[in-house]
Design a protein around this motif. Sequence first.
Motif, PDB file in Angstrom:
ATOM      1  N   TYR A  47      11.427   7.135  39.192  1.00  0.00           N
ATOM      2  CA  TYR A  47      11.537   8.384  39.961  1.00  0.00           C
ATOM      3  C   TYR A  47      12.512   9.346  39.294  1.00  0.00           C
ATOM      4  N   ASN A  48      13.666   8.825  38.883  1.00  0.00           N
ATOM      5  CA  ASN A  48      14.666   9.670  38.229  1.00  0.00           C
ATOM      6  C   ASN A  48      14.220  10.129  36.847  1.00  0.00           C
ATOM      7  N   SER A  49      13.234   9.431  36.282  1.00  0.00           N
ATOM      8  CA  SER A  49      12.711   9.819  34.969  1.00  0.00           C
ATOM      9  C   SER A  49      11.595  10.857  35.089  1.00  0.00           C
ATOM     10  N   THR A 176      18.954   4.934  33.742  1.00  0.00           N
ATOM     11  CA  THR A 176      18.286   5.497  32.573  1.00  0.00           C
ATOM     12  C   THR A 176      19.182   6.444  31.777  1.00  0.00           C
ATOM     13  N   PHE A 177      20.266   6.923  32.375  1.00  0.00           N
ATOM     14  CA  PHE A 177      21.185   7.822  31.659  1.00  0.00           C
ATOM     15  C   PHE A 177      21.741   7.155  30.410  1.00  0.00           C
ATOM     16  N   SER A 178      22.119   5.873  30.536  1.00  0.00           N
ATOM     17  CA  SER A 178      22.714   5.162  29.403  1.00  0.00           C
ATOM     18  C   SER A 178      21.723   4.968  28.261  1.00  0.00           C
ATOM     19  N   VAL A 179      20.430   5.010  28.579  1.00  0.00           N
ATOM     20  CA  VAL A 179      19.393   4.895  27.552  1.00  0.00           C
ATOM     21  C   VAL A 179      19.116   6.247  26.913  1.00  0.00           C
ATOM     22  N   LYS A 180      19.071   7.278  27.734  1.00  0.00           N
ATOM     23  CA  LYS A 180      18.743   8.615  27.234  1.00  0.00           C
ATOM     24  C   LYS A 180      19.924   9.284  26.528  1.00  0.00           C
ATOM     25  N   MET A 181      21.143   8.978  26.990  1.00  0.00           N
ATOM     26  CA  MET A 181      22.349   9.606  26.443  1.00  0.00           C
ATOM     27  C   MET A 181      23.346   8.535  26.002  1.00  0.00           C
ATOM     28  N   PRO A 182      22.989   7.687  25.047  1.00  0.00           N
ATOM     29  CA  PRO A 182      23.842   6.545  24.703  1.00  0.00           C
ATOM     30  C   PRO A 182      25.228   6.927  24.183  1.00  0.00           C
ATOM     31  N   ALA A 183      25.328   7.994  23.412  1.00  0.00           N
ATOM     32  CA  ALA A 183      26.628   8.383  22.854  1.00  0.00           C
ATOM     33  C   ALA A 183      27.591   8.823  23.955  1.00  0.00           C
TER      34      ALA A 183
END
Length: 247
Positions: A47-49, A176-183
């Motif tokens: 949903y958040n994606s 999913t934030f940690s996957v999309k914005m790993p840095a």
Amino acid sequence: MKVSIFSTCLVDMMFPNVGIAMVECLERLGCETDFPESQVCCGQPTYNSGYMEKTRATLINQLKAFKDSEYVVGPSGSCVGMMREYAEIFKGDPEYADAARELGEKTYEFSQFLYHVLGVTDVGATLEGKATYHRSCHMTRILGEKEAPYALLAEVRGLELVPLPHVENCCGFGGTFSVKMPAISEQMVEEKMADVVATDAEILISADMGCLMNIGGKFNREGKEIKIMHIAEVLNSNVTKPVRATV
């Protein structure tokens, strides 16, 4: 009082000990528990994606799985927060609007349920050690809960709870934030680890295993030691004085 357990994906697949602790604590307090086997994910990752329409089947499954439950209790402020969002998602839907609203009204995060519904703070737990508590984002921002975990932990015998600096800061997981914005995520968890280290705590407690997995993983990668514990595990530790709620 009958309580249906919502296990969440992380607890179901990776941290079953947290689910066991939650069930044992609830039953010790006089609740009758059950586990609807048709339950699945709360639907938050997809949903958040942005896959809103494709997530509907997952949400509808949850509505049906917990349709007959008196209360639904889960070990994650994030996942419970998502299930409370169903009411808005299905607003105006002639078939599912009422069910979504009802599910949100009867669904609670574990510590919330103990404190606000059962009216319990002292569950008879004992845990020796110096600890700090990480306040997960969804627990506070979506559920608005800042009181229950602290009230419950304050009654744990032998536990020295020290404040966590910048407690309002996110740990950087965010699903999913940690996957999309790993840095960016890595920088955030590095700052969170530094705050935990500054407390000299031996134990890091939270009400969300996603956060604990993320922060604990950072500690492991850096070769630093910290014991991570979900609040349900803490409240189920060395129980010497069982306190039964009026349910």
